[in-house]
Design a protein around this motif. Structure first.
Motif, PDB file in Angstrom:
ATOM      1  N   GLY A  91      -2.702  -2.816   4.383  1.00 30.55           N
ATOM      2  CA  GLY A  91      -3.242  -2.922   2.677  1.00 30.55           C
ATOM      3  C   GLY A  91      -3.763  -1.157   2.888  1.00 30.55           C
ATOM      4  O   GLY A  91      -3.912  -0.273   3.006  1.00 30.55           O
ATOM      5  N   ALA A  92      -3.802  -1.128   1.237  1.00 27.64           N
ATOM      6  CA  ALA A  92      -3.606  -0.174   0.857  1.00 27.64           C
ATOM      7  C   ALA A  92      -4.659  -0.470  -0.710  1.00 27.64           C
ATOM      8  O   ALA A  92      -3.774  -1.531  -1.538  1.00 27.64           O
ATOM      9  N   ILE A  93      -5.227   0.180  -1.146  1.00 29.10           N
ATOM     10  CA  ILE A  93      -5.316   0.557  -2.175  1.00 29.10           C
ATOM     11  C   ILE A  93      -4.873   0.563  -3.036  1.00 29.10           C
ATOM     12  O   ILE A  93      -2.972   1.578  -3.127  1.00 29.10           O
ATOM     13  N   ALA A  94      -3.436  -0.114  -4.256  1.00 29.35           N
ATOM     14  CA  ALA A  94      -2.617   0.344  -6.019  1.00 29.35           C
ATOM     15  C   ALA A  94      -3.640   1.825  -6.491  1.00 29.35           C
ATOM     16  O   ALA A  94      -4.672   2.258  -6.169  1.00 29.35           O
ATOM     17  N   VAL A  95      -1.730   2.325  -6.782  1.00 29.56           N
ATOM     18  CA  VAL A  95      -2.062   3.931  -6.817  1.00 29.56           C
ATOM     19  C   VAL A  95      -3.187   3.299  -8.444  1.00 29.56           C
ATOM     20  O   VAL A  95      -4.002   4.710  -9.315  1.00 29.56           O
ATOM     21  N   THR A  98      -7.111  -0.431  -9.026  1.00 30.00           N
ATOM     22  CA  THR A  98      -7.660  -1.773  -9.411  1.00 30.00           C
ATOM     23  C   THR A  98      -7.694  -3.010  -8.739  1.00 30.00           C
ATOM     24  O   THR A  98      -7.723  -4.356  -8.634  1.00 30.00           O
ATOM     25  N   SER A  99      -6.212  -2.572  -7.932  1.00 25.88           N
ATOM     26  CA  SER A  99      -6.147  -3.650  -7.087  1.00 25.88           C
ATOM     27  C   SER A  99      -5.521  -3.821  -5.515  1.00 25.88           C
ATOM     28  O   SER A  99      -5.507  -2.606  -5.149  1.00 25.88           O
ATOM     29  N   PHE A 100      -5.506  -4.284  -4.902  1.00 25.21           N
ATOM     30  CA  PHE A 100      -5.370  -3.979  -3.014  1.00 25.21           C
ATOM     31  C   PHE A 100      -4.542  -4.865  -2.792  1.00 25.21           C
ATOM     32  O   PHE A 100      -4.044  -6.148  -2.892  1.00 25.21           O
ATOM     33  N   SER A 101      -3.104  -4.565  -1.849  1.00 28.59           N
ATOM     34  CA  SER A 101      -2.401  -4.918  -1.530  1.00 28.59           C
ATOM     35  C   SER A 101      -2.348  -4.842   0.114  1.00 28.59           C
ATOM     36  O   SER A 101      -3.060  -4.249   0.574  1.00 28.59           O
ATOM     37  N   LEU A 102      -2.336  -6.255   0.567  1.00 28.46           N
ATOM     38  CA  LEU A 102      -1.518  -6.221   1.960  1.00 28.46           C
ATOM     39  C   LEU A 102      -1.169  -7.047   2.216  1.00 28.46           C
ATOM     40  O   LEU A 102       0.516  -7.545   1.416  1.00 28.46           O
TER      41      LEU A 102
END
Length: 171
Positions: A91-95, A98-102
């Motif tokens: 995962g990573a924090i979006a650019v 405000t959102s997190f991508s798994l």
């Protein structure tokens, strides 16, 4: 999930609902395919979920444990369409912060076991109307899992089939 590079992936996003403990929120499920472009560019198949306002949930779920090259590689993700498949997610924090991508991903060459699992999920989701479920466990004991439900309509299935076709064949 965000993809970049010379061969931008074909991506389909579907609206979904996530439940984390007592909270529920709208999320997006992303399916992506980057076809092989050459002998050296393997291409990839990716399935992911984007959780908005994730920082409000960090007391209930350890998002940070999935980040970067030192993130957990435990198979804490179970994706179910017809039957459940367990995979490790990263995962990573979006650019925008405000959102997190798994996401779960596999190269079209060199990661046969993971690719076979992802192809099974993607093929089942693109086969017709149904429901995809993503259960994401946290590596931190006591955390509630993230339970994502994605309704897949016939039109969604057709979009997935078209977008993912280059990644579903044994190139």
């Amino acid at each position: 999930m965000a993809w970049s590079g010379a061969a931008l992936a074909v991506e389909v996003k579907l609206p979904a609902k996530a439940v984390i403990g007592p909270e529920s929120r709208d999320v997006a499920m992303a399916f992506g395919c980057t076809p092989r472009q050459s002998r050296t560019a393997a291409g990839s198949l990716v399935i992911g979920v984007e959780v908005p306002n994730f920082d409000a949930l960090e007391k209930r779920f350890d998002f940070g444990a999935f980040e970067g090259p030192t993130g957990t590689r435990k198979p804490l993700t179970e994706i179910t369409v017809a039957q459940g498949v367990r995979l490790p997610a990263s995962g990573a924090i979006a650019v925008d912060g405000t959102s997190f991508s798994l996401g779960v991903a596999a190269a079209l060459r060199g990661e046969e076991a993971a690719l076979r699992k992802l192809r099974t999920i993607a093929a089942a989701a693109s086969a017709g109307p149904g429901t995809l479920r993503w259960r994401q466990e946290s590596p931190r004991k006591g955390d509630a899992p993230i339970l994502v439900t994605v309704p897949v309509s016939a039109a969604d299935a057709d979009r997935l089939k078209a977008a993912l076709a280059p990644c579903l064949t044994g190139q």
